[in-house]
Design an enzyme around this catalytic site. Structure first.
Site, mmCIF file in Angstrom:
data_model
loop_
_atom_site.group_PDB
_atom_site.id
_atom_site.type_symbol
_atom_site.label_atom_id
_atom_site.label_comp_id
_atom_site.label_asym_id
_atom_site.label_seq_id
_atom_site.Cartn_x
_atom_site.Cartn_y
_atom_site.Cartn_z
ATOM 1 N N GLY A 103 -42.854 27.683 64.065
ATOM 2 C CA GLY A 103 -42.628 27.399 62.652
ATOM 3 C C GLY A 103 -42.251 28.636 61.879
ATOM 4 O O GLY A 103 -41.938 29.673 62.467
ATOM 5 N N ASN A 104 -42.245 28.518 60.569
ATOM 6 C CA ASN A 104 -41.898 29.660 59.712
ATOM 7 C C ASN A 104 -42.768 29.612 58.458
ATOM 8 O O ASN A 104 -43.536 28.679 58.252
ATOM 9 C CB ASN A 104 -40.394 29.633 59.381
ATOM 10 N N ARG A 105 -42.626 30.628 57.627
ATOM 11 C CA ARG A 105 -43.539 30.814 56.500
ATOM 12 C C ARG A 105 -43.087 30.160 55.195
ATOM 13 O O ARG A 105 -43.657 30.440 54.146
ATOM 14 C CB ARG A 105 -43.715 32.320 56.233
#
Ligand code: CTP
Ligand code: CA
Length: 225
Positions: free
Chosen positions: A33-35
């Site tokens: 995932g990412n932030r």
């Protein structure tokens, strides 16, 4: 310079916004995932609704309150996001891709949880490319005159990278942020330049994400005429 809109200048318009960040599952309990928090996309949804638009908000893994009046479509992966965006874009006047889309996903999804094995190094994870949704919706457009906007977080030569990306994607506008240690991800404020395919450059000074959102809608409304 942000031109504050007077009145419901998006009344009768349908706008589609993607927000948040995709998650690409490895097994039932893990993902890549990412932030991205989704705050910029939600600010776009709130401001568009305030300006009279019908809003479809495609939300990838966000935990924010639904913007009043928006039709919220939750999604998980990039492939799901693509499906939802293509469906909603069919009758949209504008599509704004504020979501952080994973460029790659694991080639294989393990139906059972991946377990450690005694005395063995972990298996490498093989990735495959995800579809480029922004490029796909930019050419050809689902409707003539539809306005397409992308977002890009860049480091180093931010404007040159942004110009090249705008051209590569084929969208009308690209909102370019400079990223750094504490900039952008999860923050309440933002600073950006909106690049136009016509060569225009609209700087947006450091300020609330609503102000950047309103500048985007100013440019979209102007383009829609
Ligand atoms: N985007 C998309 N589909 C993807 C990747 C990105 O629609 N598979 C959209 C994002 O929502 C954003 C824009 O494209 O609006 C720019 O994303 P960015 O990650 O900066 O572009 P990339 O082409 O993936 O370039 P990079 O290699 O710099 O990550
Ligand atoms: Ca990317």
């Amino acid at each position: 310079i942000a031109r504050r809109a007077a009145g419901p200048d998006l009344a009768g318009r349908h706008v589609v916004i993607s927000a948040g960040g995709t998650r690409e599952p490895l097994d039932p309990v893990r993902f890549l995932g990412n932030r991205s928090s989704g705050k910029q996309g939600y600010a776009l949804a709130r401001t568009a609704a305030a300006r009279g638009a019908r809003v479809t908000l495609i939300a990838a893994n966000t935990s924010l309150p639904d913007p009043a009046g928006a039709d919220v479509v939750p999604v998980g992966t990039a492939v799901e996001l693509r499906e939802a965006v293509l469906r909603a874009a069919a009758d949209a006047d504008a599509v704004v891709m504020a979501a952080a889309v994973a460029d790659f996903r694991p080639a294989v999804y393990a139906a059972g949880k991946i377990k450690k094995k005694d005395d063995q190094e972990p298996e490498p994870i093989t990735l495959v490319r995800n579809p480029d949704i922004l490029a796909e919706i930019s050419a050809p457009r689902a409707r003539p005159g539809q306005v397409v906007v992308g977002f890009a977080a860049e480091t180093d030569d931010v404007l040159a990278n942004g110009r090249a990306k705008l051209k590569r994607k084929g969208c009308d506008f690209l909102v370019v942020n400079e990223v750094g240690e504490r900039k952008t991800f999860g923050a309440e404020e933002n600073e950006a330049v909106v690049l136009g395919a016509d060569g225009s450059e609209t700087p947006v000074p450091h300020g609330p994400k609503e102000a950047l959102a309103d500048t985007v809608w100013d440019l979209v409304a102007e383009r829609l005429g």
